[in-house]
Structures are given as C-alpha cells and as structure tokens.
Design a protein around this motif. Structure first.
Motif, short mmCIF file in Angstrom:
data_model
loop_
_atom_site.label_atom_id
_atom_site.label_comp_id
_atom_site.label_asym_id
_atom_site.label_seq_id
_atom_site.Cartn_x
_atom_site.Cartn_y
_atom_site.Cartn_z
N ALA A 148 0.88 -1.17 0.00
CA ALA A 148 0.00 0.00 0.00
C ALA A 148 0.91 1.22 0.00
N ILE A 149 0.33 2.41 0.04
CA ILE A 149 1.14 3.61 0.07
C ILE A 149 2.03 3.58 1.32
N GLY A 150 3.33 3.64 1.10
CA GLY A 150 4.28 3.59 2.21
C GLY A 150 4.79 2.21 2.53
N PHE A 151 4.19 1.17 1.91
CA PHE A 151 4.60 -0.21 2.18
C PHE A 151 4.82 -0.92 0.84
N PRO A 152 6.01 -1.44 0.60
CA PRO A 152 6.34 -1.98 -0.72
C PRO A 152 5.49 -3.17 -1.14
N ASN A 153 5.28 -3.25 -2.44
CA ASN A 153 4.67 -4.41 -3.07
C ASN A 153 5.73 -5.51 -3.14
N LEU A 154 5.42 -6.68 -2.60
CA LEU A 154 6.40 -7.76 -2.54
C LEU A 154 6.22 -8.78 -3.65
N THR A 155 5.31 -8.52 -4.58
CA THR A 155 5.03 -9.50 -5.62
C THR A 155 5.67 -9.15 -6.96
N ASP A 156 6.33 -7.98 -7.04
CA ASP A 156 6.97 -7.62 -8.30
C ASP A 156 8.48 -7.86 -8.19
N SER A 157 9.22 -7.39 -9.16
CA SER A 157 10.66 -7.63 -9.18
C SER A 157 11.45 -6.42 -8.69
N ASP A 158 10.76 -5.45 -8.12
CA ASP A 158 11.41 -4.23 -7.65
C ASP A 158 11.66 -4.35 -6.15
#
Length: 301
Positions: A148-158
């Motif tokens: 969410a805003i302020g918390f990274p997405n862990l499902t992509d390659s970034d």
C-alpha cells in the motif's frame, strides 16, 4: 501504576467491599412493620410485603464477598499488590506460548536448515510461510503482499534492499530502515523542488516539461545522485529506490514526489528475529520470494 494510583485503587476497592458488607448486614436486621404490606397492589391481588431478604439469599451474597477477598489476596487486583500466587498475565502468556511451540516444533523442524529456494518448492513450506505472513506481515503489506502507500509491493521484481532469498531473509530477521532527508532547505525554493520532482518523473518515462526536467537534472546531479545514482536506478545497499521503473512506494504523482523532497521519508521495517524466530522467518522469506518469481518456479501454496 504509580504509588498514588495504587493507593487510590486499594482504598476504593476496600471501601466498596466494606460498603457492600454493611448494606447486606443492615438489610438483614429486623425492620419495623415486618410482615405488613406496603400498600402496593398489582393485578388486584398481588401485594408487596415488608420483609427482609431470605437468609439463604443473604448467605450467597456474603459468600461472594468472601470469594472476592480471597481472589484479591491470591491474584493481583489491589493496585500494585502482586497477589500471594505471583500470577501475571505475562507468565500465563509465556506458558501458553511455550506449550504451543512444543506442540508445533515437529511441524517446523524439517524446515530449519532447508534452503529458501527449496522451501519455495515445498507446498507445506509455502502454506506455513503464508500463514506466518498473514499473522505478522499482512497488516502492512496486505494479505496478498501487494503493499500500500508507504509499504512496498512484494510480488513484483522491484526491491529496495535486494530480492535474493538471503536478502529477503535478512530483511525479515533484522529489519530495514530507509531514510531520505528533507531537501527543501538545500534546494532553496518551491520552484527548485518542483524541477527535481519533474525530473524524477521523467526518469520513469513520463511526459514532462523539458525545460523543467533539464533544470531539475542539474539539481539532481548535485543533491540526489549520491543515493539514487547518476542514472536514477537507486542503490539497494542504502535502500534508495529505483526512480526509472515507475514503481513508487509513496506515490508517483507530482504532489507526492514534492512531499518526499520537501519533508523527506523515513521507512522502517521492524526486525522479526525475536518475534517469530529464525525458522518462521525462513518460511515467510520463502513465501515472499516465491511471490515475485515467474509462475511455475515455486510450488503452489
């Protein structure tokens, strides 16, 4: 609890018990006009008599008072008095936790030294990792790990701090702290902040004002290059994000980028080594790593 509050609680509790005892005693004494009606009549023939409480009822009330005194002596309840038993909710929690840990130990034992890549191909390991993630990580990163805003997405390659299994495990165990200092004073004006923000947008391929972006690049090369790199691809050793992929932890709008430049950002992921332990950390790291891998690389949880 302070000593003053403790004394207040003790006095109030004792007064309430003494007051209840006095009330019971006073109502059990013979009363004037006992056995006579009060004059209240309902439904034509139901009369209210002036009688004390039955003895057996009074004895039950006295029994509750005796029980309350015994309870307050045995368990904590009188301010800071710990009680004769020494019971605490923390001890109760620890005992229940230890019992649960002993019961679950055989389930987790086989994953203790298993490589994370291997756990990610084990359906049981992934199910356990997903369960641990749901209990400890979902409140920030979401149940689907998309952030969410302020918390990274862990499902992509970034990845801010690296996306190898070992990097993810280190993040889970020891936490991460990323700090971007506020740069408004260093840039000197709102226009300068906007120019750098526009240049940051241009790095991800957005259509922007060329003159603003050119001015922003000169300022970027002075202040931002040390963390985000000359090409804007970031630095995982510092947790500095890649600005060229149009993935934004705090939002990629002009206002959001301006806010980051003006006020800075302070992202912190707490360490979970002492919270979930190394085996559960390994399981959750395997599940997180599996979410970012091409379909078919890891087992289906």
């Amino acid at each position: 609890m302070s000593s003053a509050w403790s004394i207040f609680v003790i006095i109030l509790t004792v007064l309430m018990i003494v007051g209840c005892t006095w009330l019971l005693w006073s109502t059990s004494r013979p009363i004037k006009g006992e056995g006579e009606t009060t004059g209240h009549v309902w439904d034509g023939d139901i009369r209210e008599y002036n009688k004390p409480l039955p003895r057996w009822w009074l004895f039950l009330f006295y029994a509750t008072i005796i029980y309350a005194i015994g309870y307050l002596a045995y368990y904590p309840g009188l301010g800071n008095f710990a009680g004769l038993s020494g019971w605490t909710s923390a001890k109760e929690h620890d005992a229940q936790r230890d019992e649960a840990e002993a019961r679950l130990a055989p389930l987790f034992a086989r994953f203790e030294n298993m490589p994370i890549e291997q756990i990610a191909r084990d359906p049981d390991g992934l199910r356990l990792g997903r369960s641990v993630f749901g209990n400890y990580c979902a409140m920030c990163h979401g149940s689907d790990a998309r952030g969410a805003i302020g918390f990274p997405n862990l499902t992509d390659s970034d990845w801010l701090w690296g996306g190898t299994p070992d990097d993810i495990l280190a993040t889970v165990l020891d936490g991460r702290e990323g700090l971007m200092p506020p740069l408004a004073a260093a840039l000197g004006s709102d226009l300068a902040v906007s120019e750098v923000a526009v240049y940051a947008q241009s790095l991800s391929g957005r259509k922007v004002d060329p003159a603003m972006a050119a001015a922003g690049k000169r300022r970027y090369d002075t202040l931002c290059i040390a963390c985000h790199g000359a090409d804007g691809t970031g630095n995982q050793a510092l947790g500095a994000p890649n600005l060229t992929d149009d993935i934004w932890v705090y939002g990629g709008s002009l206002d959001a980028i301006r806010k980051a430049i003006n006020e800075g950002r302070h992202g912190q992921m707490p360490a979970h080594r002492d919270i979930i332990g190394p085996v559960r950390a390994r399981l959750v790291a395997a599940w997180v790593w599996a979410q970012s891998q091409p379909e078919g690389t890891a087992a289906t949880p």
